[in-house]
Design a protein around this motif. Structure first.
Motif, PDB file in Angstrom:
ATOM      1  N   SER A   4       8.906  22.623  73.679  1.00  0.00           N
ATOM      2  CA  SER A   4       8.609  22.694  75.061  1.00  0.00           C
ATOM      3  C   SER A   4       7.258  23.310  75.252  1.00  0.00           C
ATOM      4  N   TYR A   5       6.798  23.119  76.567  1.00  0.00           N
ATOM      5  CA  TYR A   5       5.361  23.368  76.746  1.00  0.00           C
ATOM      6  C   TYR A   5       5.208  24.884  76.641  1.00  0.00           C
ATOM      7  N   GLU A   6       4.386  25.370  75.642  1.00  0.00           N
ATOM      8  CA  GLU A   6       4.103  26.840  75.554  1.00  0.00           C
ATOM      9  C   GLU A   6       2.649  27.107  75.472  1.00  0.00           C
ATOM     10  N   ARG A   7       1.766  27.575  76.529  1.00  0.00           N
ATOM     11  CA  ARG A   7       0.461  27.631  76.296  1.00  0.00           C
ATOM     12  C   ARG A   7      -0.158  28.571  74.901  1.00  0.00           C
ATOM     13  N   GLU A   8       0.718  29.343  74.383  1.00  0.00           N
ATOM     14  CA  GLU A   8       0.431  30.450  73.611  1.00  0.00           C
ATOM     15  C   GLU A   8       0.530  29.801  72.317  1.00  0.00           C
ATOM     16  N   ILE A   9       1.136  28.739  72.077  1.00  0.00           N
ATOM     17  CA  ILE A   9       1.118  28.067  70.889  1.00  0.00           C
ATOM     18  C   ILE A   9      -0.296  27.315  70.637  1.00  0.00           C
ATOM     19  N   LEU A  10      -0.847  26.751  71.594  1.00  0.00           N
ATOM     20  CA  LEU A  10      -2.234  26.138  71.481  1.00  0.00           C
ATOM     21  C   LEU A  10      -3.256  27.433  71.404  1.00  0.00           C
ATOM     22  N   SER A  11      -3.099  28.372  72.007  1.00  0.00           N
ATOM     23  CA  SER A  11      -3.975  29.491  72.108  1.00  0.00           C
ATOM     24  C   SER A  11      -3.809  30.040  70.465  1.00  0.00           C
ATOM     25  N   LYS A  12      -2.808  30.136  70.148  1.00  0.00           N
ATOM     26  CA  LYS A  12      -2.654  30.669  68.607  1.00  0.00           C
ATOM     27  C   LYS A  12      -3.140  29.642  67.602  1.00  0.00           C
ATOM     28  N   ALA A  13      -3.195  28.551  67.883  1.00  0.00           N
ATOM     29  CA  ALA A  13      -3.752  27.456  66.777  1.00  0.00           C
ATOM     30  C   ALA A  13      -5.265  27.769  66.899  1.00  0.00           C
ATOM     31  N   VAL A  14      -5.863  27.917  68.006  1.00  0.00           N
ATOM     32  CA  VAL A  14      -7.341  28.216  68.183  1.00  0.00           C
ATOM     33  C   VAL A  14      -7.548  29.359  67.470  1.00  0.00           C
ATOM     34  N   ARG A  15      -6.935  30.394  67.720  1.00  0.00           N
ATOM     35  CA  ARG A  15      -7.453  31.626  67.020  1.00  0.00           C
ATOM     36  C   ARG A  15      -7.347  31.530  65.522  1.00  0.00           C
ATOM     37  N   ASN A  16      -6.332  30.874  64.942  1.00  0.00           N
ATOM     38  CA  ASN A  16      -6.139  30.798  63.516  1.00  0.00           C
ATOM     39  C   ASN A  16      -7.089  29.847  62.721  1.00  0.00           C
ATOM     40  N   ASN A  17      -7.875  29.032  63.356  1.00  0.00           N
ATOM     41  CA  ASN A  17      -8.592  27.889  62.753  1.00  0.00           C
ATOM     42  C   ASN A  17     -10.109  28.113  63.576  1.00  0.00           C
ATOM     43  N   ASP A  18     -10.981  27.880  62.348  1.00  0.00           N
ATOM     44  CA  ASP A  18     -12.482  27.948  62.892  1.00  0.00           C
ATOM     45  C   ASP A  18     -12.924  26.899  63.684  1.00  0.00           C
ATOM     46  N   HIS A  19     -12.636  25.705  63.220  1.00  0.00           N
ATOM     47  CA  HIS A  19     -13.316  24.564  63.951  1.00  0.00           C
ATOM     48  C   HIS A  19     -12.357  23.471  64.496  1.00  0.00           C
ATOM     49  N   VAL A  20     -11.285  23.417  63.967  1.00  0.00           N
ATOM     50  CA  VAL A  20     -10.171  22.508  64.632  1.00  0.00           C
ATOM     51  C   VAL A  20      -8.717  22.970  64.816  1.00  0.00           C
ATOM     52  N   ALA A  21      -8.312  22.804  65.839  1.00  0.00           N
ATOM     53  CA  ALA A  21      -7.087  23.469  66.218  1.00  0.00           C
ATOM     54  C   ALA A  21      -5.930  22.227  66.235  1.00  0.00           C
ATOM     55  N   GLU A  22      -4.873  22.356  65.473  1.00  0.00           N
ATOM     56  CA  GLU A  22      -3.864  21.119  65.827  1.00  0.00           C
ATOM     57  C   GLU A  22      -2.605  21.543  66.171  1.00  0.00           C
ATOM     58  N   ILE A  23      -1.754  20.761  67.333  1.00  0.00           N
ATOM     59  CA  ILE A  23      -0.391  21.142  67.680  1.00  0.00           C
ATOM     60  C   ILE A  23       0.156  19.967  67.605  1.00  0.00           C
ATOM     61  N   LYS A  24       1.535  19.962  67.404  1.00  0.00           N
ATOM     62  CA  LYS A  24       2.335  18.851  67.616  1.00  0.00           C
ATOM     63  C   LYS A  24       3.380  18.972  68.649  1.00  0.00           C
ATOM     64  N   CYS A  25       3.931  18.019  69.224  1.00  0.00           N
ATOM     65  CA  CYS A  25       5.062  18.143  70.231  1.00  0.00           C
ATOM     66  C   CYS A  25       6.176  17.414  69.704  1.00  0.00           C
ATOM     67  N   SER A  26       7.361  17.916  70.185  1.00  0.00           N
ATOM     68  CA  SER A  26       8.630  17.530  69.606  1.00  0.00           C
ATOM     69  C   SER A  26       8.964  16.059  70.067  1.00  0.00           C
ATOM     70  N   ASN A  27       8.436  15.985  71.381  1.00  0.00           N
ATOM     71  CA  ASN A  27       8.870  14.501  71.837  1.00  0.00           C
ATOM     72  C   ASN A  27       7.803  14.031  72.801  1.00  0.00           C
ATOM     73  N   GLU A  28       7.881  12.855  73.558  1.00  0.00           N
ATOM     74  CA  GLU A  28       6.747  12.252  74.235  1.00  0.00           C
ATOM     75  C   GLU A  28       6.612  13.048  75.648  1.00  0.00           C
ATOM     76  N   GLU A  29       7.809  13.631  76.096  1.00  0.00           N
ATOM     77  CA  GLU A  29       7.710  14.207  77.454  1.00  0.00           C
ATOM     78  C   GLU A  29       6.739  15.531  77.258  1.00  0.00           C
ATOM     79  N   VAL A  30       7.210  16.307  76.186  1.00  0.00           N
ATOM     80  CA  VAL A  30       6.336  17.451  75.956  1.00  0.00           C
ATOM     81  C   VAL A  30       4.771  17.109  75.759  1.00  0.00           C
ATOM     82  N   TYR A  31       4.620  16.014  75.005  1.00  0.00           N
ATOM     83  CA  TYR A  31       3.104  15.713  74.647  1.00  0.00           C
ATOM     84  C   TYR A  31       2.640  15.258  75.876  1.00  0.00           C
TER      85      TYR A  31
END
Length: 366
Positions: A297-324
């Motif tokens: 489900s939408y969680e802003r912190e997941i995207l923020s954590k992906a950015v913090r943990n990577n230098d140049h590329v942050a990747e996240i995946k959504c469980s379904n089309e609605e969340v995406y």
């Protein structure tokens, strides 16, 4: 006469480039018919998964065994009985799909009569040359295999080798054996077949079963031919594409979107040439979930954590089309990416993003 010879030479050249040709000649006593016990024993000593072999009926398996025996023992020719050109061509292809280490084979066969065919392989290299190349492979890959083997889980091993192929191979179309694992692992330049076979071979070196899957891209507008890899871990099946994972536009990186896809996700992107692939049953090895970059489900912190943990590329995946779609909408209309990057001191005017509608993956580049 000179013109005729030139035409014949061109025909042979074109035939070799496309993997084989059909010609006519009679059986001679130089051609061999290995007995079934010999060929069956030969393949029983083979430690590869032989995925395509496992899908065949008994008659097809005998033809496969005969062809594998001929290729792996450098036979100059072998007689195949009770078959037909289409079956021989199919079995020869399956042998090479199962055996990336047969990189030195470029197959062809000769029609003889209605019941007997002669398969006489064309080899890119002599047996002595292959021995030297195998030594080069062992030397070049020793540290890679040792490190991969030292990792705790099969998922970690598979990811390390996925990244290794991507980081060490460049997509380049060349003449000759550019679809072999050696073009990728030794030359560092290959096409999708070489990428997939290289990954297949490396996985076999750390005892992870995999299979080469040929097919057609459903993503490309040209519906071009493609190849990727099926991987078996913990009794379930996943799909990896080291070619598409090798992102060179924008920020060069190993894209995790194409690592450990489910069968449903794979079928959104590709159409396999054959019905020989397995269904993902449980999808317990969701790579993005293991690194806390998976949104159910939408969680802003997941995207923020992906950015913090990577230098140049942050990747996240959504469980379904609605969340995406919700995340994509927030990026496009609410400046989500800008605010997340700004908060983590990683914003610049050159930052971009990419949305993968097929796999529900979002990447930020900064």
């Amino acid at each position: 006469m000179k013109i005729i010879k030139t035409i014949i030479a061109l025909i042979l050249c074109v035939a070799l480039c496309f993997g084989g040709f059909t010609a006519y000649r009679y059986i001679t006593n130089h051609d061999s018919i290995p007995d079934s016990e010999t060929v069956s024993e030969h393949i029983s000593n083979d430690e590869h998964i032989n995925y395509y072999y496992s899908k065949l009926n008994a008659k097809q398996q005998l033809i496969y065994e005969t062809i594998y025996y001929a290729y792996s023992t450098f036979e100059s020719s072998v007689i195949i009985q009770d078959s037909d050109p289409d079956t021989i061509s199919l079995m020869a292809g399956f042998v090479l799909y199962d055996h990336p280490e047969l990189y030195y084979v470029n197959p062809s066969y000769t029609y003889v009569n209605d019941t007997k065919y002669i398969l006489y392989p064309i080899y890119y290299y002599s047996e002595d040359e292959v021995a030297e190349i195998n030594e080069q492979l062992d030397e070049q890959l020793a540290d890679v295999i040792d490190y991969a083997s030292s990792l705790d889980s099969e998922l970690e091993k598979a990811k390390y080798l996925y990244d290794y192929v991507i980081e060490n191979v460049e997509y380049v179309v060349r003449s000759g054996a550019d679809q072999t694992m050696t073009s990728a692992l030794l030359d560092g330049q290959s096409v999708c077949a070489g990428y997939a076979k290289a990954y297949q071979y490396l996985l076999s070196q750390v005892d992870i079963d995999s299979a080469y899957i040929p097919g057609t891209s459903l993503v490309s507008t040209s519906s071009s031919g493609h190849a990727w890899t099926m991987v078996e871990i913990d009794g379930d099946y996943y799909y990896c594409d080291t070619t598409w994972g090798d992102v060179t536009s924008g920020v060069e990186h190993a894209c995790s979107a194409y690592f450990m896809m489910s069968s449903d996700e794979m079928l959104r992107c590709y159409e396999p040439d054959y019905d020989y692939y397995e269904t993902t049953k449980y999808y317990e090895l969701n790579y993005f979930a293991t690194i806390d970059c998976y949104m159910e489900s939408y969680e802003r912190e997941i995207l923020s954590k992906a950015v913090r943990n990577n230098d140049h590329v942050a990747e996240i995946k959504c469980s379904n089309e609605e969340v995406y779609n919700e995340v994509v909408n927030k990026i496009k209309n609410d400046y989500l990416a800008y605010y997340v990057l700004k908060e983590n001191n990683k914003w610049s005017n050159d930052d971009t993003y990419y949305c993968n509608d097929y796999l529900y993956v979002i990447e930020l580049f900064y």
